[in-house]
Design an enzyme around this catalytic site. Structure first.
Site, PDB file in Angstrom:
ATOM      1  N   ASP A   1       0.837  -1.204   0.000  1.00 49.34           N
ATOM      2  CA  ASP A   1       0.000   0.000   0.000  1.00 49.34           C
ATOM      3  C   ASP A   1       0.871   1.253   0.000  1.00 49.34           C
ATOM      4  OD1 ASP A   1      -1.756   2.161   0.971  1.00 49.34           O
ATOM      5  OD2 ASP A   1      -3.165   0.505   1.225  1.00 49.34           O
TER       6      ASP A   1
ATOM      7  N   ASP B   1      -8.100   5.318  -7.928  1.00 51.15           N
ATOM      8  CA  ASP B   1      -9.481   5.251  -7.438  1.00 51.15           C
ATOM      9  C   ASP B   1     -10.008   6.673  -7.200  1.00 51.15           C
ATOM     10  OD1 ASP B   1      -9.219   2.489  -7.455  1.00 51.15           O
ATOM     11  OD2 ASP B   1      -8.541   2.404  -5.372  1.00 51.15           O
TER      12      ASP B   1
ATOM     13  N   LYS C   1     -17.035  10.528  -3.176  1.00 49.83           N
ATOM     14  CA  LYS C   1     -17.701  11.283  -2.102  1.00 49.83           C
ATOM     15  C   LYS C   1     -16.763  12.367  -1.572  1.00 49.83           C
ATOM     16  CE  LYS C   1     -20.594   7.584  -0.326  1.00 49.83           C
ATOM     17  NZ  LYS C   1     -20.645   6.541   0.683  1.00 49.83           N
TER      18      LYS C   1
ATOM     19  N   ASP D   1      -9.686   8.891 -16.587  1.00 50.08           N
ATOM     20  CA  ASP D   1     -10.851   9.181 -17.430  1.00 50.08           C
ATOM     21  C   ASP D   1     -11.831  10.067 -16.664  1.00 50.08           C
ATOM     22  OD1 ASP D   1     -11.299   6.910 -15.620  1.00 50.08           O
ATOM     23  OD2 ASP D   1     -13.357   7.152 -16.318  1.00 50.08           O
TER      24      ASP D   1
ATOM     25  N   THR E   1      -3.051   1.696 -20.223  1.00 47.51           N
ATOM     26  CA  THR E   1      -3.307   0.819 -19.073  1.00 47.51           C
ATOM     27  C   THR E   1      -4.567   0.002 -19.398  1.00 47.51           C
ATOM     28  OG1 THR E   1      -4.872   2.168 -17.832  1.00 47.51           O
ATOM     29  CG2 THR E   1      -2.555   2.799 -17.672  1.00 47.51           C
ATOM     30  N   GLU E   2      -4.907  -0.940 -18.524  1.00 48.91           N
ATOM     31  CA  GLU E   2      -6.133  -1.723 -18.766  1.00 48.91           C
ATOM     32  C   GLU E   2      -7.370  -0.816 -18.699  1.00 48.91           C
ATOM     33  OE1 GLU E   2      -4.445  -3.140 -15.607  1.00 48.91           O
ATOM     34  OE2 GLU E   2      -2.995  -3.804 -17.093  1.00 48.91           O
ATOM     35  N   TYR E   3      -7.422   0.039 -17.687  1.00 49.31           N
ATOM     36  CA  TYR E   3      -8.568   0.935 -17.541  1.00 49.31           C
ATOM     37  C   TYR E   3      -8.667   1.883 -18.737  1.00 49.31           C
ATOM     38  CZ  TYR E   3     -10.042  -0.181 -12.746  1.00 49.31           C
ATOM     39  OH  TYR E   3     -10.542  -0.796 -11.628  1.00 49.31           O
ATOM     40  N   GLU E   4      -7.528   2.348 -19.170  1.00 52.82           N
ATOM     41  CA  GLU E   4      -7.495   3.314 -20.276  1.00 52.82           C
ATOM     42  C   GLU E   4      -8.083   2.695 -21.547  1.00 52.82           C
ATOM     43  OE1 GLU E   4      -3.596   4.866 -20.802  1.00 52.82           O
ATOM     44  OE2 GLU E   4      -4.173   6.185 -22.458  1.00 52.82           O
TER      45      GLU E   4
HETATM   46  N1  SAH Z   1      -3.430   1.487 -13.089  1.00 53.41           N
HETATM   47  C1  SAH Z   1      -4.346   0.422 -13.491  1.00 53.41           C
HETATM   48  C2  SAH Z   1      -5.376   0.119 -12.393  1.00 53.41           C
HETATM   49  C3  SAH Z   1      -6.259   1.276 -12.013  1.00 53.41           C
HETATM   50  S1  SAH Z   1      -7.420   0.871 -10.699  1.00 53.41           S
HETATM   51  C4  SAH Z   1      -5.024   0.814 -14.779  1.00 53.41           C
HETATM   52  O1  SAH Z   1      -4.995   1.992 -15.135  1.00 53.41           O
HETATM   53  O2  SAH Z   1      -5.577  -0.058 -15.445  1.00 53.41           O
HETATM   54  C5  SAH Z   1      -6.516   1.483  -9.308  1.00 53.41           C
HETATM   55  C6  SAH Z   1      -5.567   0.436  -8.752  1.00 53.41           C
HETATM   56  O3  SAH Z   1      -4.825   1.042  -7.710  1.00 53.41           O
HETATM   57  C7  SAH Z   1      -6.266  -0.768  -8.123  1.00 53.41           C
HETATM   58  O4  SAH Z   1      -5.692  -1.957  -8.643  1.00 53.41           O
HETATM   59  C8  SAH Z   1      -6.016  -0.612  -6.630  1.00 53.41           C
HETATM   60  O5  SAH Z   1      -5.922  -1.848  -5.965  1.00 53.41           O
HETATM   61  C9  SAH Z   1      -4.703   0.137  -6.624  1.00 53.41           C
HETATM   62  N2  SAH Z   1      -4.489   0.981  -5.432  1.00 53.41           N
HETATM   63  C10 SAH Z   1      -5.382   1.858  -4.910  1.00 53.41           C
HETATM   64  N3  SAH Z   1      -4.866   2.474  -3.833  1.00 53.41           N
HETATM   65  C11 SAH Z   1      -3.626   1.988  -3.678  1.00 53.41           C
HETATM   66  C12 SAH Z   1      -2.611   2.215  -2.726  1.00 53.41           C
HETATM   67  N4  SAH Z   1      -2.794   3.065  -1.714  1.00 53.41           N
HETATM   68  N5  SAH Z   1      -1.450   1.543  -2.855  1.00 53.41           N
HETATM   69  C13 SAH Z   1      -1.262   0.659  -3.864  1.00 53.41           C
HETATM   70  N6  SAH Z   1      -2.203   0.382  -4.797  1.00 53.41           N
HETATM   71  C14 SAH Z   1      -3.366   1.037  -4.695  1.00 53.41           C
END
Ligand code: SAH
Length: 217
Positions: free
Chosen positions: A100, A122, A126, A158, A196-199
């Site tokens: 983390d 993330d 909120k 995004d 990235t995957e999300y992108e």
């Molecule tokens: N970067 C990837 C995933 C985005 S989702 C993409 O663009 O496809 C965000 C990711 O960050 C998740 O896998 C989540 O588990 C991780 N994450 C969120 N907070 C974190 C933290 N404090 N330390 C390490 N990883 C974290």
């Protein structure tokens, strides 16, 4: 990122031990020492998810040394296996931490990093959760302490709300915005952009990708 618990997750992670930094406290002495060459530009990706970006960057940019951090072990397992499947092209210059980001000061010495990448962090939509966003000013101050003078924070999302918030936070800590866009794929940085995957997912659904590059100090 949520996913079903992986069967044999621990064994699968153990099979990637050569590219996993199991005890990140070893980095304190010299984070570059875990790489084949200590000369590389040292980059940290926080929240690497399934690793497409880190693997793509490491294989296309041998001049970079990349540490990719992901807090969810089963998600990081996918990233580790992706990197292993790439073999030689990233075994020299890519390492992973399952952990983390709230612990970064225990793992990285001050002013050691050239770049920090945040990709699709993330959003914590909120208002009461703003402090949890990885671009909240307290995090930016922490990144500043880990980056070398002139080091860069590079962020993609995004989520327009998170992007606006992040620009405000960067301004609040006196960061210098070097480049920004609200449509990365139509920008002069589209070529060479590693998705990235999300992108990939969000842009296929028609969402525009925002990005900012800032110098924190
Ligand atoms: N970067 C990837 C995933 C985005 S989702 C993409 O663009 O496809 C965000 C990711 O960050 C998740 O896998 C989540 O588990 C991780 N994450 C969120 N907070 C974190 C933290 N404090 N330390 C390490 N990883 C974290």
């Amino acid at each position: 990122m949520r996913m079903r618990k992986k069967k044999h997750g621990a064994e699968r992670i153990a099979a990637c031990a050569d590219i996993l930094i199991e005890d990140p406290r070893v980095l304190m002495a010299d984070p570059s020492a875990v790489f084949a060459s200590k000369e590389g530009v040292l980059c940290l990706e926080i929240g690497c998810g399934k690793g497409s970006f880190a693997v793509g960057m490491a294989s296309e940019h041998p001049e970079l040394n990349i540490i990719a951090m992901e807090k969810v072990a089963d998600v990081c397992c996918v990233a580790l296996e992706r990197a292993k499947a790439h073999g030689e092209s990233c075994s020299n210059n890519l390492r992973f931490i399952i952990g983390d980001a709230s612990n970064i000061e225990e793992w990285f010495p001050p002013h050691c990093l050239d770049r920090i990448y945040l990709n699709f962090s993330d959003p914590w939509p909120k208002a009461g959760h703003a402090k949890r966003r990885l671009t909240y000013r307290a995090f930016l101050e922490r990144y500043r302490n880990l980056l070398k003078a002139g080091g860069l924070l590079i962020f993609k999302t995004d989520n327009a709300g998170l992007f606006d918030f992040s620009l405000e936070e960067l301004e609040a800590v006196g960061a210098e915005i070097l480049w920004q866009t609200r449509d990365l794929h139509a920008s002069d940085r589209a070529d060479g952009n590693i998705m990235t995957e999300y992108e990939k997912n969000f842009s296929e659904k028609g969402f525009k990708i925002c990005s900012v590059e800032a110098r924190l100090g």
